[in-house]
Design a protein around this motif. Sequence first.
Motif, PDB file in Angstrom:
ATOM      1  N   TYR A 220       0.819  -1.215   0.000  1.00 30.50           N
ATOM      2  CA  TYR A 220       0.000   0.000   0.000  1.00 30.50           C
ATOM      3  C   TYR A 220       0.850   1.261   0.000  1.00 30.50           C
ATOM      4  O   TYR A 220       0.403   2.310  -0.435  1.00 30.50           O
ATOM      5  N   TYR A 223       1.138   1.611  -3.678  1.00 28.58           N
ATOM      6  CA  TYR A 223      -0.161   1.993  -4.242  1.00 28.58           C
ATOM      7  C   TYR A 223      -0.498   3.449  -3.917  1.00 28.58           C
ATOM      8  O   TYR A 223      -0.983   4.192  -4.750  1.00 28.58           O
ATOM      9  N   ALA A 224      -0.265   3.823  -2.659  1.00 30.79           N
ATOM     10  CA  ALA A 224      -0.737   5.127  -2.192  1.00 30.79           C
ATOM     11  C   ALA A 224       0.200   6.266  -2.564  1.00 30.79           C
ATOM     12  O   ALA A 224      -0.108   7.421  -2.316  1.00 30.79           O
ATOM     13  N   SER A 225       1.357   5.934  -3.123  1.00 29.58           N
ATOM     14  CA  SER A 225       2.277   7.015  -3.466  1.00 29.58           C
ATOM     15  C   SER A 225       2.206   7.295  -4.972  1.00 29.58           C
ATOM     16  O   SER A 225       1.470   6.639  -5.695  1.00 29.58           O
ATOM     17  N   THR A 226       3.002   8.242  -5.410  1.00 32.21           N
ATOM     18  CA  THR A 226       2.957   8.607  -6.827  1.00 32.21           C
ATOM     19  C   THR A 226       3.975   7.834  -7.655  1.00 32.21           C
ATOM     20  O   THR A 226       4.197   8.153  -8.814  1.00 32.21           O
ATOM     21  N   LYS A 380      -2.237  -0.348  -9.457  1.00 31.35           N
ATOM     22  CA  LYS A 380      -2.080   0.346  -8.180  1.00 31.35           C
ATOM     23  C   LYS A 380      -3.432   0.587  -7.532  1.00 31.35           C
ATOM     24  O   LYS A 380      -3.533   1.176  -6.471  1.00 31.35           O
ATOM     25  N   ARG A 381      -4.486   0.174  -8.210  1.00 29.81           N
ATOM     26  CA  ARG A 381      -5.831   0.371  -7.675  1.00 29.81           C
ATOM     27  C   ARG A 381      -6.620  -0.909  -7.970  1.00 29.81           C
ATOM     28  O   ARG A 381      -7.533  -0.906  -8.774  1.00 29.81           O
ATOM     29  N   PRO A 382      -6.227  -2.031  -7.321  1.00 31.83           N
ATOM     30  CA  PRO A 382      -6.844  -3.316  -7.656  1.00 31.83           C
ATOM     31  C   PRO A 382      -8.276  -3.413  -7.149  1.00 31.83           C
ATOM     32  O   PRO A 382      -8.741  -2.548  -6.393  1.00 31.83           O
ATOM     33  N   ARG A 383      -8.929  -4.495  -7.561  1.00 32.75           N
ATOM     34  CA  ARG A 383     -10.331  -4.685  -7.171  1.00 32.75           C
ATOM     35  C   ARG A 383     -10.464  -5.263  -5.764  1.00 32.75           C
ATOM     36  O   ARG A 383     -11.525  -5.263  -5.190  1.00 32.75           O
ATOM     37  N   ARG A 384      -9.356  -5.873  -5.263  1.00 34.58           N
ATOM     38  CA  ARG A 384      -9.437  -6.398  -3.907  1.00 34.58           C
ATOM     39  C   ARG A 384      -8.088  -6.332  -3.226  1.00 34.58           C
ATOM     40  O   ARG A 384      -7.107  -6.090  -3.841  1.00 34.58           O
TER      41      ARG A 384
ATOM     42  N   LYS B  59      -9.552   2.599   1.790  1.00 26.21           N
ATOM     43  CA  LYS B  59      -8.674   2.271   0.662  1.00 26.21           C
ATOM     44  C   LYS B  59      -9.186   2.936  -0.611  1.00 26.21           C
ATOM     45  O   LYS B  59      -8.398   3.448  -1.408  1.00 26.21           O
ATOM     46  N   ALA B  62      -8.230   6.480  -0.553  1.00 28.05           N
ATOM     47  CA  ALA B  62      -6.802   6.696  -0.773  1.00 28.05           C
ATOM     48  C   ALA B  62      -6.421   6.370  -2.211  1.00 28.05           C
ATOM     49  O   ALA B  62      -5.259   6.496  -2.583  1.00 28.05           O
ATOM     50  N   GLY B  63      -7.396   5.901  -3.003  1.00 27.36           N
ATOM     51  CA  GLY B  63      -7.116   5.614  -4.411  1.00 27.36           C
ATOM     52  C   GLY B  63      -6.364   4.324  -4.616  1.00 27.36           C
ATOM     53  O   GLY B  63      -5.692   4.150  -5.624  1.00 27.36           O
ATOM     54  N   VAL B  64      -6.485   3.383  -3.671  1.00 34.87           N
ATOM     55  CA  VAL B  64      -5.752   2.134  -3.823  1.00 34.87           C
ATOM     56  C   VAL B  64      -6.690   0.930  -3.928  1.00 34.87           C
ATOM     57  O   VAL B  64      -6.260  -0.201  -3.851  1.00 34.87           O
ATOM     58  N   LEU B  65      -7.976   1.189  -4.113  1.00 33.36           N
ATOM     59  CA  LEU B  65      -8.936   0.098  -4.264  1.00 33.36           C
ATOM     60  C   LEU B  65     -10.029   0.561  -5.226  1.00 33.36           C
ATOM     61  O   LEU B  65     -10.611   1.630  -5.044  1.00 33.36           O
ATOM     62  N   ILE B  79     -12.427  10.333  -8.257  1.00 31.70           N
ATOM     63  CA  ILE B  79     -11.517   9.178  -8.260  1.00 31.70           C
ATOM     64  C   ILE B  79     -12.232   8.020  -8.936  1.00 31.70           C
ATOM     65  O   ILE B  79     -12.902   7.224  -8.291  1.00 31.70           O
ATOM     66  N   GLU B  86      -3.964   8.988  -9.209  1.00 27.05           N
ATOM     67  CA  GLU B  86      -2.572   9.447  -9.151  1.00 27.05           C
ATOM     68  C   GLU B  86      -2.483  10.953  -8.917  1.00 27.05           C
ATOM     69  O   GLU B  86      -1.539  11.437  -8.330  1.00 27.05           O
ATOM     70  N   LYS B  89      -2.598  11.647  -5.062  1.00 29.91           N
ATOM     71  CA  LYS B  89      -1.846  10.818  -4.115  1.00 29.91           C
ATOM     72  C   LYS B  89      -0.712  11.568  -3.418  1.00 29.91           C
ATOM     73  O   LYS B  89      -0.347  11.220  -2.302  1.00 29.91           O
ATOM     74  N   PHE B  94      -1.514   7.729   3.578  1.00 31.41           N
ATOM     75  CA  PHE B  94      -2.394   6.600   3.890  1.00 31.41           C
ATOM     76  C   PHE B  94      -1.635   5.583   4.728  1.00 31.41           C
ATOM     77  O   PHE B  94      -0.540   5.173   4.377  1.00 31.41           O
TER      78      PHE B  94
END
Lengths: 384, 657
Positions: A220, A223-226, A380-384, B59, B62-65, B79, B86, B89, B94
């Motif tokens: 994460y 994922y959460a960074s740029t 970076k933004r998966p479904r689960r 999540k 935070a743009g990760v889900l 989003i 992106e 972010k 997060f």
Amino acid sequence: MKLARVRTIACKEWREILRDRLFFTTAFVVPLLIMLVLGYGLSLDVENIPFAVVDHDRSALSRDYVHRFSDSRYFDFRGYATSERALDPLLADSRIRLALIIPAQFQERLLADRPVAVQALIDGIFPFRAQTTKGYLSAINGQLNRELLSDYLARTRGLTPERAAELISPVRLQQRYLYNQAIESDWSMASGLLTLVLMVSPAFLTALGVVREKESGSIYNIYASTVSRGEFILGKLTPYVGVSAFNILIVWWVATEAFGAPFKGDPLFFFLASLIYVICTAGIGLLVSILVRTQVAAVLVTMVITFIPAMLYSGLLVPLESMGPAARSEAYLFPPVYFLQIAWGSFLKGLGIDALWFQVAVLAGYAALLWTVGLFAFSKRPRR
Amino acid sequence: MGEAALVNEALAEPVLRVRGFCKRYRRRSAVEGVDLTCARGEIYGLIGPDGAGKSSLMKALAGVLAFEAGRIEVFGVNIDSERAAEKVKDRIGFMPQGLGLNLYPELTVEENVDFFAQLRQVPAPALAERKQRLLKITRLAAFRARPMKQLSGGMKQKLGLVCTLIHEPALLILDEPTTGVDPVSRRDFWAILTGLLRERGITALISTAYLDEASRFHRLSLLYQGRLLDQGTPEQILARTPGSLIEFEAMDAGRILSRLRETFAQVEGYGARMRVFVPGCEPAQAKIAVTRALDGQFKAPLRSAEPELEDAFIALLNERGLVADDTRLRLPTDPGPVSDHQGQAVIEARGLCRDFGDFRAVDQVSFRVRRGGIFGLLGANGAGKTTVIKLLTGILHPSDGSGRVADADMRGAGQTIKARIGYMSQAFSLYQDLSALENIRLYAGIYGLDRKTTAERTAWVIAMAGLGGFENTLAGQLPLGVRQRLALGCALVHRPRVLFLDEPTSGVDPIGRRRFWEILFHLSRRDGVTILLTTHYMSEAEHCDQLALMHAGRIVADASPQAMILALQAEAGQLLELEVERPLEALALLEHRFEGVGLFGRRIHLFASSPDAAEATIRTLMQGAGIRLTALRARTPAMEDVFVYRVLALERGQGAP
């Protein structure tokens, strides 16, 4: 693409590889172990076949017949059995793999120039070994027949033994083994095992390295960074490719030093070709890591998709020629086939880029394909 | 301009705006239709038990889900794709759930911070300055070179916070940052957050499973099983769920509790103290209702008290018919063991120590628990609670000290002890792929019960744990609260005299927790079972007859909850709660004048040894600064206050940082 971020991720990964004892072992010790264990354990030479004899004749000639086997390095004489019945438990327990039954009047009939039948019972569970055993048997038995025949000719036609021997084998086969003169299966096996080790180890490292972050949740941070996907994948995989590049040298050294395999080719070419192979197999690990979420699943999946092609579909154990057409075309779908040709070509045949460019190109294509698919499948933004 | 107006203005351009958010995992729906708006400068809470959908929502924010339906805007950006996410972010920090799980165990404290900073491309001079400042306020500066894996739970959590803050995000999204963290670290955490709010005007979205943390938030959303129950300021939510809390003391607690439960849904016993929530009533009416329900059997003064958010939460669940398992418990009586005598110590620990290598996990732990007592070991993750239980149950051997459990020395009599105790571990120790009934029978088999006893005990467990209807459901598919009661039943199948429970209520929703406590109370009072349990829910501690606070392997206090609170009041003074305008400014003024000053949403808490003098001082200070003081009242300190005070006193005594 910001190189500074790639470097940051690569540095972090490198530190973790060095400091995490388990990961360090996976990176450096496991490849060496596979090489040594399989190199020594997976010898395809059939030697010291244990056998027993039931000798109903107990004559000088029958003992001589048995000696022809027990003196050979291919057979290991375990003793005489009293009857056929006594052989059954020995064969059933695999204490012997071969039994010879010599009939009564063996000597008497031979001296009277009459044929005799010796029965050989061969354990057929492992066909390859049984075939080889049969080959040795026929060879030793044939040798005896030729000797008896030349004796007979010498006796009846008044020829010299040399002339008699020439007469019975008018066409002599002059054979020479190329590339592996001693047909030491160790040579072929050791150089071929590079295909397996360099397939399994980079794939495992990569799959575990990425999935471990998924499992702990540190993914994460990415994922959460740029950080872009490309930066992450490049930064994450570079240390694994680096470790594997080092392992190429290690297993190469083991193949030549510990197993005595000759290296006849161009070292630089072979190293670069191996590097491409390693990049390609790291790509396999990357794809696995995208598909699964736990380290256990990563281990299982990587095991199946690397071990099986590298062991069974590469030509290492079963020659491609002896596979069915379906299995053979399947084999050509996996990268190990091509690398095995490079490895044997470089080690045993002394071939270089001019002969092996196609195999290298295929591997490079695979690497590009796997990494590209990995790059697009990673989210970076998966479904689960 | 008042703060309310400020918030309204800020809401016109919110930092977060969520509309009709839905998240499904395969076919299972995790969140259904949540709306939420969060203004700049707000500390916004998402509160709910496990499975409420907090993490999914965070999540997604935070743009990760990726999510299935609804609309999320962060800083005005919709989003809806990885590309859109992106864009925001770099302004978000997060921190995912799990104590320090997103950190790198092999890296040192400093390397971890540097990694996060370089990922975020913080320039070197800024990094040096921020690192120094953040490590100082989290009191981690002395541990820069220590590998992260060797930090305590509280330190890991603070390091996680430092790493999340290093790029100075404008929006913080923190998923359960305080779960399982020791109260001192938790208090540090809130102080840091308050400081950030004051200095940088950040916005924070924070989730928690602790309902007692609700007062820390400006506004909050109550979530339950993916649905939004209510949202607003803590006061608004309480006001929207009218009802009164009635408290009284009773000697014959067991009988009175069962009587009250016939009429009221929300009844609890804390030792001798009874607590009844009467929904939709003024205190006077509520008292009449309680008196009527008691039917003249009991005469003692009834007090009315201020309901807490947990009462409101449960009332909301009851009102909407959302309670997952609404089996009513019929608590059967058990003939119980005969040999024990009242008042005798059933569990006794004398100077227990346990070392793991160089690390002393348990240090000189001594306590006694009498027959039928409920003894609570209270402490953070890593304080040594589980190790104490493992020592007493003979699973681990002590490095020093001794203990007796149910008349057997725990060193020599491992098997004897095991037959006399029941043990329920953190993971609930159930076989997920066996049905409830099969699990019970398996445990009966393990303890070697004969066929007749097995049948008898199985029936007892099913009745006791309210498992009727769930007999043939696989354990893995039971609702968490039911699964927890099944695990308890399995631990009781061989009729043990002593029961060890390791974090039995972790992650279970408040209703499930209350049911569980009902059973425990019943077991201890009616059947004389001695219970030792561990918990990190401070609010649960008051259910226990006797408490031991554990910190870093040691017991820092050992008494009844009431005695602990009284002792705290005697030593530290009265806990005062202030309501003021511009609380951040007021906080700065008060911080150096009083002990234990902390911000709770818009209110301020502090300790004062002489309340009257303190009140005068506070009024003068506020008047001088032109801050209007709207309310000032005394509050009963919570267990958390006791814990923090004791640990800090201990650290001061040792001269530790």
